[in-house]
Design a protein around this motif. Structure first.
Motif, short mmCIF file in Angstrom:
data_model
loop_
_atom_site.label_atom_id
_atom_site.label_comp_id
_atom_site.label_asym_id
_atom_site.label_seq_id
_atom_site.Cartn_x
_atom_site.Cartn_y
_atom_site.Cartn_z
N ARG A 46 0.85 -1.19 0.00
CA ARG A 46 0.00 0.00 0.00
C ARG A 46 0.88 1.24 0.00
NH1 ARG A 46 -4.52 -2.04 4.49
NH2 ARG A 46 -5.11 -3.94 3.33
N TRP A 47 0.30 2.39 -0.34
CA TRP A 47 1.08 3.61 -0.57
C TRP A 47 1.85 4.08 0.66
CZ3 TRP A 47 0.01 7.90 2.36
CH2 TRP A 47 -1.23 7.94 3.00
N TYR A 48 1.37 3.77 1.84
CA TYR A 48 2.00 4.28 3.06
C TYR A 48 3.01 3.33 3.68
CZ TYR A 48 -1.72 1.41 5.13
OH TYR A 48 -2.56 0.37 5.46
N GLY A 59 6.70 4.71 4.16
CA GLY A 59 6.90 5.62 5.28
C GLY A 59 6.98 4.90 6.61
N VAL A 60 6.12 3.89 6.78
CA VAL A 60 6.15 3.09 8.02
C VAL A 60 7.47 2.35 8.15
CG1 VAL A 60 5.06 1.18 9.26
CG2 VAL A 60 3.64 2.86 8.06
N LEU A 81 7.57 9.74 8.65
CA LEU A 81 6.16 9.57 8.32
C LEU A 81 5.64 10.71 7.46
CD1 LEU A 81 4.73 8.22 11.70
CD2 LEU A 81 5.21 6.94 9.61
N THR A 82 6.44 11.76 7.28
CA THR A 82 6.06 12.84 6.36
C THR A 82 6.96 12.81 5.12
OG1 THR A 82 7.44 14.34 7.70
CG2 THR A 82 5.07 14.37 8.09
N SER A 103 9.53 10.53 4.08
CA SER A 103 9.66 9.25 3.38
C SER A 103 8.32 8.74 2.87
CB SER A 103 10.29 8.20 4.29
OG SER A 103 11.66 8.48 4.51
N MET A 104 7.25 8.94 3.65
CA MET A 104 5.95 8.47 3.21
C MET A 104 5.51 9.19 1.94
SD MET A 104 2.40 8.04 5.37
CE MET A 104 3.15 6.81 6.46
N THR A 105 5.74 10.50 1.89
CA THR A 105 5.42 11.28 0.69
C THR A 105 6.27 10.82 -0.49
OG1 THR A 105 4.81 13.21 2.01
CG2 THR A 105 5.31 13.59 -0.32
N ALA A 119 5.18 7.32 -1.60
CA ALA A 119 3.82 7.35 -2.14
C ALA A 119 3.79 7.99 -3.52
CB ALA A 119 2.89 8.10 -1.18
#
Length: 260
Positions: free
Chosen positions: A13-15, A18-19, A75-76, A78-80, A83
């Motif tokens: 999944r897209w997130y 970031g996790v 979480l901001t 790397s997740m961006t 994604a």
């Protein structure tokens, strides 16, 4: 009768990126902290000296100062980054199309730039929390955690300060990939850290920050290189190890498997 699902074929999944990056940051945070300490100090002090000094003053837990902000940054930022790249790749490869190399590079650069900008506020708080222990007690900002730091910067210094160093963070994020990138992006990383940690009004421009760093010679732009270099490998490896495990255990089943 349900057909057993092959976990290796599950779709992330897209997130998830970031996790996974946040989990890796929990393991490599001490090296990131030492890098920041070396970048914000004047004069020449070795990595061993900085580590010894931190251990004497704060013990083992001192190496995890600012961990909440570091996780928030992943979480901001790397997740961006993950994604945007994942969504872009899926869009450009639908109907079996293969992406040429130049499109992959352009997409990776765009994803890095967007991630670097979005992650700047958390990165700023991360730098400040990591560096707080070096300051005199009356000068410490004393953020309780990453969210408290974001709120206090917003309330006390305004939105503009939350994005201090965004130019350097974005430029660095576009370039950083692989070991050689640590060397190439180090000057940007040093200036980013200095501008984020500096009190309001310290630097009027990026050039002013560069001049202040250059007082100690060109090597001033490479402070913290060793912990940054040593951190990059484990952080990258751990990110993809965690990502693979998250994908296999929590990813979506392929359309064929989901419909059986």
């Amino acid at each position: 009768m349900a057909v057993p699902v092959n976990k290796s074929q599950r779709i992330p999944r897209w997130y998830f990126g970031g996790v996974a990056s946040a989990m890796a940051a929990c393991c490599t945070h001490p090296l990131d902290l030492l890098k920041v300490h070396m970048q914000t100090q004047q004069g020449k002090k070795s990595l061993f000296f900085m580590a010894k000094k931190l251990f004497k003053s704060d013990g083992v837990l001192g190496f995890y100062n600012g961990l909440s902000a570091s996780v928030l940054r992943q979480l901001t930022y790397s997740m961006t980054r993950f994604a945007v790249y994942d969504v872009g790749r899926k869009s450009r490869t639908k109907d079996g199309r293969n992406m040429p190399f130049y499109e992959k590079v352009a997409l990776a650069g765009t994803a890095g730039a967007m991630g670097g900008f979005v992650g700047t506020p958390a990165d700023l708080v991360n730098v400040r929390m990591q560096n707080d222990v070096k300051l005199a007690p009356e000068q410490r900002r004393g953020y309780k955690n990453g969210f408290d730091g974001l709120y206090r910067v917003f309330r006390q210094e305004g939105v503009a300060k939350m994005f201090s160093g965004a130019t350097m963070a974005t430029s660095r994020a576009v370039c950083v990939t692989g070991g050689i990138a640590t060397f190439l992006t180090m000057p940007l990383d040093v200036m980013k850290t200095r501008m984020m940690n500096a009190p309001p009004g310290t630097y009027k421009s990026i050039l002013a920050c560069a001049k202040d760093i250059a007082v100690n010679g060109p090597m001033g732009f490479f402070k913290g290189f060793m912990p940054a270099f040593v951190r990059l490998g484990p952080h990258t490896v751990l990110t993809f190890m965690f990502l693979e495990q998250i994908r296999m255990n929590f990813g979506d089943d392929p359309p064929a498997a989901a419909g059986t």
